[in-house]
Scaffold this motif. Sequence first.
Motif, short mmCIF file in Angstrom:
data_model
loop_
_atom_site.label_atom_id
_atom_site.label_comp_id
_atom_site.label_asym_id
_atom_site.label_seq_id
_atom_site.Cartn_x
_atom_site.Cartn_y
_atom_site.Cartn_z
N TYR A 348 0.83 -1.21 0.00
CA TYR A 348 0.00 0.00 0.00
C TYR A 348 0.87 1.26 0.00
CZ TYR A 348 -2.85 3.79 1.89
OH TYR A 348 -3.46 5.00 2.09
N ILE A 349 1.83 1.32 0.90
CA ILE A 349 2.66 2.52 1.02
C ILE A 349 3.49 2.72 -0.24
CG2 ILE A 349 4.58 3.55 2.30
CD1 ILE A 349 3.42 2.30 4.83
N SER A 350 4.05 1.64 -0.77
CA SER A 350 4.87 1.74 -1.98
C SER A 350 4.05 2.23 -3.17
CB SER A 350 5.49 0.38 -2.31
OG SER A 350 6.34 -0.05 -1.27
N GLN A 351 2.83 1.71 -3.31
CA GLN A 351 1.98 2.11 -4.43
C GLN A 351 1.55 3.58 -4.31
OE1 GLN A 351 1.21 0.36 -7.28
NE2 GLN A 351 2.76 -1.03 -6.46
N GLN A 352 1.29 4.03 -3.10
CA GLN A 352 0.93 5.43 -2.91
C GLN A 352 2.09 6.35 -3.28
OE1 GLN A 352 -2.09 5.91 -2.89
NE2 GLN A 352 -3.00 6.03 -0.84
N LEU A 353 3.30 5.94 -2.93
CA LEU A 353 4.47 6.75 -3.29
C LEU A 353 4.68 6.76 -4.80
CD1 LEU A 353 6.98 5.64 -0.48
CD2 LEU A 353 5.62 7.74 -0.58
N LEU A 354 4.48 5.60 -5.44
CA LEU A 354 4.61 5.53 -6.90
C LEU A 354 3.57 6.39 -7.60
CD1 LEU A 354 5.36 1.73 -7.45
CD2 LEU A 354 6.88 3.64 -7.97
N ALA A 355 2.41 6.55 -6.94
CA ALA A 355 1.34 7.38 -7.52
C ALA A 355 1.53 8.86 -7.20
CB ALA A 355 -0.01 6.91 -6.99
N ASN A 356 2.71 9.19 -6.61
CA ASN A 356 3.08 10.57 -6.29
C ASN A 356 2.20 11.20 -5.21
OD1 ASN A 356 5.25 10.74 -8.16
ND2 ASN A 356 3.78 11.04 -9.83
N VAL A 357 1.64 10.38 -4.33
CA VAL A 357 0.95 10.92 -3.16
C VAL A 357 2.02 11.47 -2.21
CG1 VAL A 357 -0.58 10.42 -1.22
CG2 VAL A 357 -0.92 9.27 -3.42
N ASP A 358 1.76 12.62 -1.63
CA ASP A 358 2.73 13.26 -0.74
C ASP A 358 3.12 12.31 0.39
OD1 ASP A 358 3.97 15.98 0.20
OD2 ASP A 358 3.01 15.12 1.97
N GLN A 364 0.84 9.91 7.50
CA GLN A 364 -0.27 10.21 8.40
C GLN A 364 -1.34 9.14 8.32
OE1 GLN A 364 0.80 12.59 10.69
NE2 GLN A 364 -1.10 13.68 10.41
N ASN A 365 -1.70 8.75 7.12
CA ASN A 365 -2.77 7.76 6.94
C ASN A 365 -2.33 6.38 7.44
OD1 ASN A 365 -5.52 7.58 5.94
ND2 ASN A 365 -4.73 6.16 4.40
N ALA A 366 -1.04 6.09 7.30
CA ALA A 366 -0.52 4.78 7.70
C ALA A 366 -0.14 4.72 9.17
CB ALA A 366 0.69 4.41 6.84
N GLY A 367 -0.22 5.84 9.87
CA GLY A 367 0.11 5.83 11.29
C GLY A 367 1.58 5.63 11.56
N THR A 368 2.42 6.27 10.75
CA THR A 368 3.86 6.17 10.95
C THR A 368 4.48 7.53 10.66
OG1 THR A 368 5.84 4.87 10.37
CG2 THR A 368 4.33 5.41 8.57
N SER A 369 5.79 7.60 10.62
CA SER A 369 6.47 8.88 10.37
C SER A 369 7.08 8.89 8.98
CB SER A 369 7.57 9.10 11.41
OG SER A 369 8.59 8.12 11.26
#
Length: 407
Positions: A348-358, A364-369
């Motif tokens: 999930y996190i990797s795909q969001q980064l690939l999609a250029n989500v900030d 914040q959404n994943a509950g991490t830093s």
Amino acid sequence: MRFSVKGKGQVRLSLKTSDVDEAEIRAKREHLRYQLRAEDGHLATSKPFHTVAQEYADSIAGQIKLGLKKDYRAQQDPQIINRYLIPFFGKDRIDSISESRIQQFIQWRYGYWISGPGQAVEKVEYLRNGRRLFYKPRHIVPKANTVRGNCAVLSNVFKFAAAKDYVRSADIPRMVLPKVKPNPRPSFSLEEVHQLLDAAIARLADHTIPRRQQLERMVLYCYINIACFSGLRPVELHNLNWQHIGKFAAQKSLPNAQRDLVIHAFGKTAPRNVVPMEQAGTAFDFLWDAFEEINGRAPRPEDPIFINFKGERLRSVKRSLNALLEASSLKTHDFGGARVAYSFRHFYISQQLLANVDVFQVAQNAGTSVEMVQKYYARLGPEAFKKELRARWRTDAEKRRDEEGNE
């Protein structure tokens, strides 16, 4: 030796030596130390570690009620204290434990199950819901994170001792903890997740298996779907009740694109609201219908979302997930790492980064830093940037021709 400290009563100590000269040196040193502590207003009487550790363990329930500790501490901390801390430190005075003594403990803990007291242990007893259960321990060297966790409990015992005035805060020894190397769990590519979900659906179509097994496979499909499109941790998924899906019942009849689902997640970190992707909506529909079939009624707010065939909260998907991963030839990553339930969070996190989500919004959404995202999740291989890495190289003459053509 035995001596009195004015206003503090009598103190009895073992000098732990048979050498007369050494005993005299130690006696003078201990007597002076107690006198200084008494002058500072601290208790001169020193307690053995096992007594202080047991007092701390007995205090945990009260701290949980006050919200000062998480629920899991009630079971975890006493287990660590009784299995590792008391057997090692035992009768050591709480105010005499040194940094070198703690380093000895760390080395002893690493060898506990392979060369120490645990090597002969064949089964370990524990309680769950009042029942005595057993498990077979793994005789291996623990990971650095595990040892650090044991030291965290030791640190809590020292803090408790300082609060009770059994030791001065300034006298608490420094802990040099083992370093933990970043070890990100292997993730999936988008194509691999589609392959896995397709395999899960195909297994659902097998009408030769019992209905119980079909329900288990359907719950697993939903688990994977929600994990992949929300980034929730496994513990957060297992903790979910229907009341944690904001206004789901009111939105159930709406198409996914018109829903505004928000998940109230809690588990490892502080509770937070999570915005899932709309692909997760259908999985919640399936789970709602499965609950109605198993229990003969609609879910109540306090009912768990992930349940087994008995209608009880699902505690693990490890066995069924491993079977699906093996059947799909996706159990191991190209580099040999075994995929687990946590791998869906990495996906999930990797795909969001690939999609250029900030990255801040993702964290914040994943509950991490942001730091943790960059350290553990942002390790995308070069294959994720094929198009960018296969850029067209041009000479100066080609660049000029392209510029002239655009005029």
